[in-house]
Design a protein around this motif. Structure first.
Motif, mmCIF file in Angstrom:
data_model
loop_
_atom_site.group_PDB
_atom_site.id
_atom_site.type_symbol
_atom_site.label_atom_id
_atom_site.label_comp_id
_atom_site.label_asym_id
_atom_site.label_seq_id
_atom_site.Cartn_x
_atom_site.Cartn_y
_atom_site.Cartn_z
ATOM 1 N N MET A 1 -11.089 -14.041 -18.845
ATOM 2 C CA MET A 1 -9.809 -13.505 -18.423
ATOM 3 C C MET A 1 -9.024 -14.608 -17.719
ATOM 4 N N SER A 2 -7.830 -14.878 -18.177
ATOM 5 C CA SER A 2 -7.063 -15.978 -17.593
ATOM 6 C C SER A 2 -6.390 -15.550 -16.299
ATOM 7 N N LYS A 3 -6.138 -16.524 -15.471
ATOM 8 C CA LYS A 3 -5.469 -16.299 -14.196
ATOM 9 C C LYS A 3 -3.970 -16.166 -14.414
ATOM 10 N N LYS A 4 -3.321 -15.482 -13.481
ATOM 11 C CA LYS A 4 -1.872 -15.295 -13.534
ATOM 12 C C LYS A 4 -1.284 -15.625 -12.169
ATOM 13 N N ILE A 5 -0.233 -16.428 -12.178
ATOM 14 C CA ILE A 5 0.443 -16.821 -10.943
ATOM 15 C C ILE A 5 1.913 -16.450 -11.036
ATOM 16 N N LEU A 6 2.441 -15.956 -9.939
ATOM 17 C CA LEU A 6 3.865 -15.674 -9.830
ATOM 18 C C LEU A 6 4.512 -16.821 -9.064
ATOM 19 N N MET A 7 5.486 -17.482 -9.674
ATOM 20 C CA MET A 7 6.250 -18.525 -8.992
ATOM 21 C C MET A 7 7.614 -17.940 -8.638
ATOM 22 N N VAL A 8 7.978 -18.031 -7.370
ATOM 23 C CA VAL A 8 9.250 -17.503 -6.888
ATOM 24 C C VAL A 8 10.211 -18.664 -6.689
ATOM 25 N N ILE A 9 11.339 -18.617 -7.398
ATOM 26 C CA ILE A 9 12.358 -19.663 -7.254
ATOM 27 C C ILE A 9 13.648 -19.044 -6.723
ATOM 28 N N ALA A 10 14.430 -19.876 -6.068
ATOM 29 C CA ALA A 10 15.741 -19.441 -5.596
ATOM 30 C C ALA A 10 16.668 -19.257 -6.792
ATOM 31 N N SER A 11 17.659 -18.423 -6.615
ATOM 32 C CA SER A 11 18.624 -18.201 -7.696
ATOM 33 C C SER A 11 19.502 -19.419 -7.932
ATOM 34 N N ASP A 54 11.736 -14.708 -15.364
ATOM 35 C CA ASP A 54 11.134 -13.666 -16.194
ATOM 36 C C ASP A 54 11.372 -12.276 -15.613
ATOM 37 N N ILE A 55 11.321 -12.190 -14.279
ATOM 38 C CA ILE A 55 11.453 -10.890 -13.621
ATOM 39 C C ILE A 55 12.236 -11.038 -12.318
ATOM 40 N N LEU A 56 12.748 -9.915 -11.849
ATOM 41 C CA LEU A 56 13.381 -9.881 -10.536
ATOM 42 C C LEU A 56 12.305 -9.859 -9.459
ATOM 43 N N LEU A 57 12.588 -10.505 -8.358
ATOM 44 C CA LEU A 57 11.646 -10.534 -7.244
ATOM 45 C C LEU A 57 11.234 -9.115 -6.845
ATOM 46 N N GLY A 58 12.177 -8.208 -6.799
ATOM 47 C CA GLY A 58 11.891 -6.831 -6.403
ATOM 48 C C GLY A 58 11.007 -6.068 -7.375
ATOM 49 N N ASP A 59 10.866 -6.576 -8.588
ATOM 50 C CA ASP A 59 10.018 -5.927 -9.589
ATOM 51 C C ASP A 59 8.607 -6.510 -9.647
ATOM 52 N N ALA A 60 8.364 -7.573 -8.886
ATOM 53 C CA ALA A 60 7.053 -8.226 -8.899
ATOM 54 C C ALA A 60 6.015 -7.341 -8.209
ATOM 55 N N ARG A 61 4.871 -7.190 -8.846
ATOM 56 C CA ARG A 61 3.773 -6.392 -8.313
ATOM 57 C C ARG A 61 2.578 -7.313 -8.091
ATOM 58 N N VAL A 62 2.207 -7.479 -6.833
ATOM 59 C CA VAL A 62 1.135 -8.400 -6.457
ATOM 60 C C VAL A 62 -0.146 -8.141 -7.241
ATOM 61 N N GLU A 63 -0.446 -6.874 -7.505
ATOM 62 C CA GLU A 63 -1.695 -6.551 -8.190
ATOM 63 C C GLU A 63 -1.778 -7.138 -9.600
ATOM 64 N N GLU A 64 -0.663 -7.573 -10.149
ATOM 65 C CA GLU A 64 -0.641 -8.155 -11.496
ATOM 66 C C GLU A 64 -0.921 -9.660 -11.504
#
Length: 135
Positions: A1-11, A54-64
């Motif tokens: 199972m591959s790892k998944k990282i969320l990168m948060v960038i400024a607009s 890819d997604i809005l910050l408000g739609d990010a779910r840590v569990e993913e």
């Protein structure tokens, strides 16, 4: 199972290399990277790099994800006082997931209450604010 990282960038005004280099390293290691921002419009880095989140910050779910990386640059200040960013960082930390930030972005973690009493680094111009948060 591959790892998944969320990168948060400024607009706007994220630091190009602070996004590109970590992303390249993560992807070479087989990590799937998802980019979140406060807008789905194409974001422009300080050096001109264009990135479509890819997604809005408000739609990010840590569990993913297996971790969260807040990218620096002058635009990172948009998340310093952002409750959505703070909640995301706190949720990742409380879940025992990688919770990291680069350059100016660690102030978001400090303002979320995650760095009090810890040693951390930040861009030198923000060091006074950082220390005032107990970092």
């Amino acid at each position: 199972m591959s790892k998944k990282i969320l990168m948060v960038i400024a607009s706007n005004q994220f630091r190009d290399e602070e996004y590109q280099k970590p992303r390249a390293l993560l992807e070479r290691a087989g990590v799937k990277v998802t980019v979140a921002s406060s807008s789905l419009k194409e974001a422009t880095g300080m050096l001109g790099l264009k990135v479509k989140p890819d997604i809005l910050l408000g739609d990010a779910r840590v569990e993913e994800y297996d971790g969260v990386v807040f990218v620096g640059g002058m635009g990172a200040t948009e998340y310093w006082e952002n409750p959505t960013a703070h909640n995301l960082a706190r949720s990742a930390h409380q879940s025992g997931k990688l919770t990291s930030a680069i350059c100016l972005a660690p102030m978001t973690l400090a303002n979320a209450g995650l760095l009090k009493g810890k040693r951390a680094t930040i861009w030198k111009d923000a060091a006074g604010d950082f220390k005032s948060k107990g970092v």
